[in-house]
Design an enzyme around this catalytic site. Structure first.
Site, PDB file in Angstrom:
ATOM      1  N   GLY A 176     -11.476  -8.686  -2.405  1.00 18.31           N
ATOM      2  CA  GLY A 176     -11.083  -9.698  -1.435  1.00 18.31           C
ATOM      3  C   GLY A 176     -10.338 -10.918  -1.933  1.00 18.31           C
ATOM      4  CE  LYS A 182     -23.012 -17.217   3.888  1.00 16.25           C
ATOM      5  NZ  LYS A 182     -23.587 -16.436   4.972  1.00 16.25           N
ATOM      6  NE  ARG A 240      -4.161  -1.841   1.807  1.00 17.16           N
ATOM      7  CZ  ARG A 240      -5.075  -2.251   2.666  1.00 17.16           C
ATOM      8  NH1 ARG A 240      -4.973  -1.948   3.940  1.00 17.16           N
ATOM      9  NH2 ARG A 240      -6.090  -2.967   2.272  1.00 17.16           N
ATOM     10  N   GLY A 290     -13.819  -3.564  -0.184  1.00 13.44           N
ATOM     11  CA  GLY A 290     -15.185  -3.032  -0.093  1.00 13.44           C
ATOM     12  C   GLY A 290     -15.460  -1.954  -1.134  1.00 13.44           C
TER      13      GLY A 290
HETATM   14  P1  AMP Z   1     -16.194 -14.484  -1.014  1.00  9.62           P
HETATM   15  O1  AMP Z   1     -15.552 -13.712   0.098  1.00  9.62           O
HETATM   16  O2  AMP Z   1     -17.668 -14.541  -0.963  1.00  9.62           O
HETATM   17  O3  AMP Z   1     -15.639 -14.110  -2.364  1.00  9.62           O
HETATM   18  O4  AMP Z   1     -15.777 -15.986  -0.753  1.00  9.62           O
HETATM   19  C1  AMP Z   1     -14.470 -16.433  -0.822  1.00  9.62           C
HETATM   20  C2  AMP Z   1     -14.411 -17.778  -0.188  1.00  9.62           C
HETATM   21  O5  AMP Z   1     -15.246 -18.660  -0.895  1.00  9.62           O
HETATM   22  C3  AMP Z   1     -13.039 -18.407  -0.191  1.00  9.62           C
HETATM   23  O6  AMP Z   1     -12.555 -18.426   1.120  1.00  9.62           O
HETATM   24  C4  AMP Z   1     -13.290 -19.815  -0.709  1.00  9.62           C
HETATM   25  O7  AMP Z   1     -12.679 -20.815   0.055  1.00  9.62           O
HETATM   26  C5  AMP Z   1     -14.790 -19.947  -0.605  1.00  9.62           C
HETATM   27  N1  AMP Z   1     -15.318 -20.953  -1.528  1.00  9.62           N
HETATM   28  C6  AMP Z   1     -15.131 -21.052  -2.843  1.00  9.62           C
HETATM   29  N2  AMP Z   1     -15.702 -22.170  -3.315  1.00  9.62           N
HETATM   30  C7  AMP Z   1     -16.271 -22.812  -2.263  1.00  9.62           C
HETATM   31  C8  AMP Z   1     -17.001 -24.016  -2.115  1.00  9.62           C
HETATM   32  N3  AMP Z   1     -17.243 -24.808  -3.155  1.00  9.62           N
HETATM   33  N4  AMP Z   1     -17.426 -24.340  -0.883  1.00  9.62           N
HETATM   34  C9  AMP Z   1     -17.174 -23.546   0.158  1.00  9.62           C
HETATM   35  N5  AMP Z   1     -16.497 -22.400   0.079  1.00  9.62           N
HETATM   36  C10 AMP Z   1     -16.039 -22.021  -1.124  1.00  9.62           C
END
Ligand code: AMP
Length: 393
Positions: free
Chosen positions: A351, A195, A34, A374
């Site tokens: 992220g 999610k 950064r 964010g």
């Molecule tokens: P996000 O912050 O919503 O982008 O989620 C990122 C996270 O999603 C990472 O830590 C991944 O390990 C998780 N992730 C990706 N694919 C899967 C999956 N099939 N089952 C559970 N977690 C997952």
């Protein structure tokens, strides 16, 4: 956009909101990226014959906390910038006032942690005005906090006639615009992560600008279940199934192609150690959960990625933190790199996809990796960031 290249800072004192919120371990900076990212803006002001007053937060102090004093990062800032830095013991107190008053062209002053004052995150007008009195002009170069209406990121701008996008902020905004406003077609969004609920506003917003969407990772299982598939123990959100079907319908109406995985690498437990097997995405047995994109899915994803001229990537397509399930995310990254080499513009942001490209050492082989989590997500959702609006008013 008011950029710093349009202005001479000769004999001007510029107060620059930087993002020096760097990770510390026992008082040592463990990642200086950064600080490195802010240095082109600082160097431009100095080479014009101006002086810089750097302001930032560091961590989340509750009141004054010497563990989060800017004194901890002073040496690192000096090393990165290759010059001596003057440190102020306070933010708007007597030390800041006298040191900024005596600041000479070519000098750099670093003020104490902004968040030692609650007024910073409260967006306090009087505090912002006090800060503004230290300088002649204002530059915001902190994309990572541009989505916050804090005193130093937003409120302060109203007190300046001369206010500018720093070079980093400019690059971030141009990269997002390159995807969202002027992306060469076909435009592709790769969305993954755990999610679907956290990604809905992004999907809804990008639907009008993209030609293709790859949906991978944990969020794909809600779609598969909503379509009647058996997803075993895979992560999903039952309450989002109708939304998933609405998204598929909206995509059809808008002629956007959605590419879901067709097969998946599964495990009997959420760890590196379970029994592993590959199944069709809609035929996962009860005892298994989907962990990573399967080989046939990766072939499909690769073809779409190589055919795209503009690529946005947000979210891993598997549990890339586990070595046995990182192959999908790495393969997607490799395909994005190849497409970039072939002339596509690729933006990685938000992220965990940033963590993934860094893990696979691909950060220098894509067009741009966003520095703001964010702030990037809110931009992709179509929200106008307060820190950016403040520079435009
Ligand atoms: P996000 O912050 O919503 O982008 O989620 C990122 C996270 O999603 C990472 O830590 C991944 O390990 C998780 N992730 C990706 N694919 C899967 C999956 N099939 N089952 C559970 N977690 C997952």
């Amino acid at each position: 956009m008011n950029t710093i290249d349009q202005f001479s800072f000769l004999d001007k004192k510029a107060i620059i909101r930087v993002d020096f919120n760097v990770p510390l371990n026992n008082g040592e900076v463990t990642d200086n990226s950064r600080i490195v990212a802010a240095s082109p803006t600082i160097k431009k002001i100095i080479s014009d014959g101006g002086s810089c007053i750097l302001i930032s937060h560091l961590g989340r102090p509750k009141g004054i906390d010497q563990n989060l004093s800017m004194g901890n990062i002073l040496k690192e800032v000096e090393d990165v910038l290759g010059s001596e830095i003057i440190l102020s013991k306070d933010v708007v107190g007597p030390d800041a006032k006298s040191k900024s008053k005596n600041l000479k062209p070519g000098e750099i002053l670093l003020l104490e942690n902004l968040r030692f004052h609650n007024e910073e995150t409260e967006g306090d007008i009087a505090f912002a005005e006090e800060l503004s009195k230290l300088a002649d002009c204002y530059i915001n170069d902190a994309f990572g906090t541009a989505h916050r209406a804090h005193a130093s990121t937003t409120v302060i701008a109203q007190f300046f006639e001369h206010k500018f996008f720093g070079k980093l902020l400019e690059k971030e905004v141009l990269s997002i615009d390159k995807v969202m406003k002027s992306g060469e077609k076909p435009v592709l969004a790769i969305l993954g992560g755990a999610k679907i609920s956290t990604k809905i506003p992004i999907v809804e917003n990008i639907m009008d600008v993209v030609d293709d969407i790859i949906i991978g990772g944990g969020m794909s299982f809600t779609f598969v279940k909503a379509l009647g598939g058996s997803i075993g123990n895979s992560i999903h959100e039952d309450e989002m199934m109708n939304t998933a079907l609405d998204i598929l319908q909206a995509a059809k109406n808008k002629n956007v192609k959605i590419h879901l995985p067709v097969d998946v690498v599964c495990s009997t437990e959420f760890s590196n150690d379970g029994k592993q097997n590959i199944f069709d995405i809609d035929k996962i047995p009860d005892k298994f959960e989907g962990m990573d994109a399967g080989p046939r899915s990766l072939e499909i994803f690769k073809e779409v990625i190589l055919n795209s001229k503009t690529i946005l990537w947000n979210g891993p397509v598997g549990v890339f933190e586990f070595s046995n399930y990182s192959n999908g995310t790495k393969s997607v990254g490799d395909a994005v790199v190849t497409s970039t080499k072939n002339g596509a513009f690729s933006l990685v942001g938000g992220g965990d996809s940033v963590a993934a490209v860094k893990k696979f050492d691909l950060q220098n082989s894509v067009s741009y990796v966003s520095t703001g989590g964010g702030a990037m997500l809110e931009s992709l959702e179509g929200k106008k960031l307060p820190g950016i609006s403040a520079l435009e008013n």
